[in-house]
Design a protein around this motif. Structure first.
Motif, PDB file in Angstrom:
ATOM      1  N   PRO A 127      40.881  41.063  -8.431  1.00 63.13           N
ATOM      2  CA  PRO A 127      40.685  41.917  -7.257  1.00 63.13           C
ATOM      3  C   PRO A 127      40.834  41.106  -5.973  1.00 63.13           C
ATOM      4  O   PRO A 127      40.373  39.967  -5.892  1.00 63.13           O
ATOM      5  CB  PRO A 127      39.241  42.421  -7.410  1.00 63.13           C
ATOM      6  N   CYS A 128      41.490  41.695  -4.989  1.00 60.41           N
ATOM      7  CA  CYS A 128      41.655  41.048  -3.680  1.00 60.41           C
ATOM      8  C   CYS A 128      40.290  40.682  -3.110  1.00 60.41           C
ATOM      9  O   CYS A 128      39.342  41.459  -3.187  1.00 60.41           O
ATOM     10  CB  CYS A 128      42.389  42.008  -2.745  1.00 60.41           C
ATOM     11  N   GLY A 129      40.211  39.476  -2.517  1.00 54.27           N
ATOM     12  CA  GLY A 129      38.949  38.960  -2.002  1.00 54.27           C
ATOM     13  C   GLY A 129      38.370  39.730  -0.829  1.00 54.27           C
ATOM     14  O   GLY A 129      37.223  39.510  -0.451  1.00 54.27           O
ATOM     15  N   CYS A 130      39.145  40.648  -0.241  1.00 58.54           N
ATOM     16  CA  CYS A 130      38.616  41.397   0.902  1.00 58.54           C
ATOM     17  C   CYS A 130      37.827  42.605   0.443  1.00 58.54           C
ATOM     18  O   CYS A 130      37.149  43.242   1.240  1.00 58.54           O
ATOM     19  CB  CYS A 130      39.733  41.815   1.854  1.00 58.54           C
ATOM     20  N   GLY A 131      37.916  42.934  -0.844  1.00 63.44           N
ATOM     21  CA  GLY A 131      37.155  44.070  -1.356  1.00 63.44           C
ATOM     22  C   GLY A 131      37.887  45.393  -1.287  1.00 63.44           C
ATOM     23  O   GLY A 131      37.295  46.449  -1.480  1.00 63.44           O
ATOM     24  N   CYS A 132      39.220  45.351  -1.038  1.00 61.14           N
ATOM     25  CA  CYS A 132      39.972  46.604  -0.900  1.00 61.14           C
ATOM     26  C   CYS A 132      40.237  47.276  -2.253  1.00 61.14           C
ATOM     27  O   CYS A 132      40.635  48.430  -2.303  1.00 61.14           O
ATOM     28  CB  CYS A 132      41.292  46.358  -0.174  1.00 61.14           C
ATOM     29  N   GLY A 133      40.043  46.537  -3.342  1.00 60.48           N
ATOM     30  CA  GLY A 133      40.213  47.140  -4.664  1.00 60.48           C
ATOM     31  C   GLY A 133      41.591  46.945  -5.268  1.00 60.48           C
ATOM     32  O   GLY A 133      41.814  47.276  -6.426  1.00 60.48           O
ATOM     33  N   PHE A 140      44.166  36.888  -2.210  1.00 59.86           N
ATOM     34  CA  PHE A 140      44.215  38.045  -1.304  1.00 59.86           C
ATOM     35  C   PHE A 140      45.571  38.727  -1.354  1.00 59.86           C
ATOM     36  O   PHE A 140      46.598  38.079  -1.563  1.00 59.86           O
ATOM     37  CB  PHE A 140      43.995  37.591   0.150  1.00 59.86           C
ATOM     38  N   VAL A 141      45.576  40.029  -1.116  1.00 57.52           N
ATOM     39  CA  VAL A 141      46.815  40.712  -0.771  1.00 57.52           C
ATOM     40  C   VAL A 141      47.274  40.092   0.552  1.00 57.52           C
ATOM     41  O   VAL A 141      46.429  39.790   1.407  1.00 57.52           O
ATOM     42  CB  VAL A 141      46.544  42.232  -0.586  1.00 57.52           C
ATOM     43  N   PRO A 142      48.601  39.840   0.722  1.00 59.91           N
ATOM     44  CA  PRO A 142      49.047  39.216   1.977  1.00 59.91           C
ATOM     45  C   PRO A 142      48.464  39.936   3.200  1.00 59.91           C
ATOM     46  O   PRO A 142      48.533  41.156   3.301  1.00 59.91           O
ATOM     47  CB  PRO A 142      50.573  39.376   1.921  1.00 59.91           C
ATOM     48  N   GLY A 143      47.892  39.163   4.122  1.00 57.05           N
ATOM     49  CA  GLY A 143      47.315  39.743   5.325  1.00 57.05           C
ATOM     50  C   GLY A 143      45.840  40.092   5.201  1.00 57.05           C
ATOM     51  O   GLY A 143      45.145  40.255   6.204  1.00 57.05           O
ATOM     52  N   HIS A 144      45.352  40.190   3.965  1.00 62.20           N
ATOM     53  CA  HIS A 144      43.961  40.610   3.782  1.00 62.20           C
ATOM     54  C   HIS A 144      42.961  39.473   3.999  1.00 62.20           C
ATOM     55  O   HIS A 144      41.769  39.722   4.081  1.00 62.20           O
ATOM     56  CB  HIS A 144      43.768  41.231   2.394  1.00 62.20           C
ATOM     57  N   GLU A 145      43.456  38.213   4.087  1.00 63.99           N
ATOM     58  CA  GLU A 145      42.544  37.104   4.415  1.00 63.99           C
ATOM     59  C   GLU A 145      41.895  37.397   5.767  1.00 63.99           C
ATOM     60  O   GLU A 145      40.675  37.301   5.923  1.00 63.99           O
ATOM     61  CB  GLU A 145      43.289  35.770   4.543  1.00 63.99           C
TER      62      GLU A 145
HETATM   63 ZN    ZN Z   1      42.425  43.329   0.161  1.00 62.97          ZN
END
Ligand code: ZN
Length: 179
Positions: A127-133, A140-145
């Motif tokens: 799962p992406c570290g930003c919590g977007c699911g 991370f999904v690119p940009g989600h950092e």
């Molecule tokens: Zn994310």
């Protein structure tokens, strides 16, 4: 985890075969494409479980005969077939397992099994570290950092970036002077 599908004995496929095959099962000197076509279906596979898998190993007589990256599942009545593309030399999964003993061999006689392999770690979805699911290979999904950092600045520092930076520096043993 990886999905391991073991070929049975060579035999004519029950007609009509959902994948259009005349035969299924292992025979000596079969090509990787033949092993893939014989082994990728049809099985009682759990869509949710397979969605977390990245690679499929096709084995025959206890040896890996083909390795593919999973692209999805096709549905054939109450069973499913794995869709995907064969890996080639140079891919770490291929180089580690092709033409080698089944790394997921176990006492179970079930043709379908799952297991963790060290070589798939860099490719594992998480799962992406930003919590977007969303699931990604990296942290991370690119940009989600940025999104992950900004949401913390917003939640814990009232949007004050300087307060956030000052706080981070204070947590570090060297006072944040390393940069
Ligand atoms: Zn994310």
């Amino acid at each position: 985890m990886a999905l391991r599908l073991a070929l049975g004995n060579y035999r004519p496929a029950k007609q009509p075969d959902p994948l259009g095959r005349d035969y299924i099962g292992y025979f000596p000197r079969m090509t990787e494409a033949e092993a893939w076509q014989a082994g990728r279906g049809v099985w009682p596979l759990d869509q949710k479980v397979v969605a977390r898998e990245r690679f499929t190993l096709i084995t025959g007589q206890g040896v890996v005969r083909a390795i593919a990256e999973i692209g999805g599942l096709s549905v054939h009545g109450d069973k499913k077939a794995v869709e995907g593309r064969l890996l080639a030399p140079g891919h770490p999964m291929y180089d580690a397992y092709f033409n080698r003993p089944d790394p997921l061999a176990n006492a179970s006689r079930n043709s379908v099994t799952y297991g963790d392999l060290p070589e798939e770690e860099p490719f594992r979805l998480r799962p992406c570290g930003c919590g977007c699911g969303q699931d990604v290979e990296r942290a991370f999904v690119p940009g989600h950092e940025l999104r992950a950092i900004q949401s913390r600045v917003r939640e814990h520092f009232g949007g004050d970036v300087l307060a956030f930076v000052t706080w981070v520096d204070k947590q570090l043993p060297d006072g944040g002077t390393a940069a």
